[in-house]
Design an enzyme around this catalytic site. Structure first.
Site, mmCIF file in Angstrom:
data_model
loop_
_atom_site.group_PDB
_atom_site.id
_atom_site.type_symbol
_atom_site.label_atom_id
_atom_site.label_comp_id
_atom_site.label_asym_id
_atom_site.label_seq_id
_atom_site.Cartn_x
_atom_site.Cartn_y
_atom_site.Cartn_z
ATOM 1 N N ASP A 142 -10.032 0.861 -4.054
ATOM 2 C CA ASP A 142 -8.986 0.980 -3.036
ATOM 3 C C ASP A 142 -8.377 2.377 -3.147
ATOM 4 O OD1 ASP A 142 -6.739 0.397 -1.256
ATOM 5 O OD2 ASP A 142 -7.204 -1.708 -1.592
ATOM 6 N N GLU B 283 0.829 -1.208 0.000
ATOM 7 C CA GLU B 283 0.000 0.000 0.000
ATOM 8 C C GLU B 283 0.861 1.254 0.000
ATOM 9 O OE1 GLU B 283 -2.484 1.686 -0.320
ATOM 10 O OE2 GLU B 283 -4.333 0.560 -0.021
ATOM 11 N N ASN C 16 -5.008 4.074 7.412
ATOM 12 C CA ASN C 16 -5.023 3.265 6.197
ATOM 13 C C ASN C 16 -4.492 3.937 4.941
ATOM 14 O OD1 ASN C 16 -5.720 0.773 4.888
ATOM 15 N ND2 ASN C 16 -7.384 1.872 3.879
ATOM 16 N N ASN D 11 -10.436 5.123 2.301
ATOM 17 C CA ASN D 11 -9.353 4.880 1.363
ATOM 18 C C ASN D 11 -9.190 6.068 0.426
ATOM 19 O OD1 ASN D 11 -7.335 2.971 0.544
ATOM 20 N ND2 ASN D 11 -8.847 1.358 0.914
#
Length: 288
Positions: free
Chosen positions: A195, A17, A100, A146
């Protein structure tokens, strides 16, 4: 014209990520392995650091070093020493949450989200951090936040509700306040979950698809104009890099794949790259 997608580093990340191009290199993380990476494509060299928790992202910090978002909040990270310094935790009261995804705007503010690490409860929120402190953005909570991404003119923020399969466009005022969100795009069932998002120099939004085998590019009017197919199912985010910011780097994940899936996708979790056919935008160091 988009070029062929190729694997450039055999990371095998559980949950790759947070890619960001800075200092002539691509920085990214493996959340579940609690690791930060720096990939220098000119030398084909990879550096890595262990983090003191699940690290969702790293961003450059004005004046040197990096800011990292962990399950325990924001930390200053010094790549030279490998040391982390805890700054603050906006969700110390939510031990089941972690940070995140994040981005910065032209003012050096960090826009970062949180999520329920069990992926069940709507406890994830979007925050804004700046030199004077941090605050809740005021957007409604979701299970997994996200892809915060900022339009080239700084006038809009794109925010993703991953499990809701939606990306929202929000007017961003100069003072950092947000207007009411409007739906930008929705991913149909069976086509993956949205995402991380990234915006190119033409204002188009690139949405990575977890479980959707690729990345979609939408124009500012929310029309789907391009789909880039990848050889692995779980694409988590892209970042534009290289000397001209025209190379798209994509992080991917092995998370959620069965043994049969992994046999069919031996490159899952690797770092990929392709010619995007368009330039990206340089990152703004965080003023924190």
């Amino acid at each position: 014209m988009v070029g062929a997608v190729r694997s450039v580093q055999p990371i095998g990340a559980i949950l790759g990520e947070g890619p960001v191009w800075y200092d002539a290199a691509l920085w990214f993380v493996d959340i579940k392995r609690q690791r930060i990476y720096r990939y220098d494509p000119a030398r084909d060299a990879l550096q890595e650091w262990d983090a003191p928790g699940e690290v969702g992202w790293v961003l450059p910090r004005a004046g040197g070093g990096m800011i990292a978002g962990l399950d325990t909040g924001l930390h200053a990270f010094d790549p030279v020493s490998g040391q982390f310094e805890h700054l603050f935790d906006p969700e110390a009261h939510l031990p089941g949450n972690r940070l995140n995804d994040a981005t910065t705007d032209a003012q050096g503010r960090i826009w970062f989200g949180s999520m329920d690490n069990a992926e069940q409860d709507a406890t994830g929120r979007l925050y804004r951090a700046e030199a004077t402190g941090s605050s809740d953005s005021g957007l409604s909570p979701v299970v997994i936040t996200n892809g915060p991404a900022i339009a080239p003119d700084g006038g809009a923020l794109y925010h993703t509700d991953t499990l809701g399969r939606t990306v929202w466009r929000v007017v961003l005022n100069d003072d950092g306040t947000l207007a009411a969100p409007t739906l930008f795009c929705e991913i149909a069932p069976g086509e993956g979950h949205p995402d991380g998002s990234t915006i190119d120099a033409e204002g188009c939004v690139w949405v990575a698809l977890f479980g959707g085998w690729g990345v979609r590019r939408y124009d500012p009017a929310d029309t789907l104009i391009e789909t880039v197919r990848c050889p692995v199912a779980n694409v988590t985010k892209i970042a534009f890099g290289g000397p001209d910011l025209r190379t798209a780097y994509a992080t991917t994940a092995r998370k959620g794949l069965s043994e049969e899936d992994l046999r069919a996708q031996p490159l899952a979790g690797n770092l990929f790259a392709f010619d995007a056919g368009v330039a990206g935008l340089p990152v703004h160091p965080a003023k924190l």
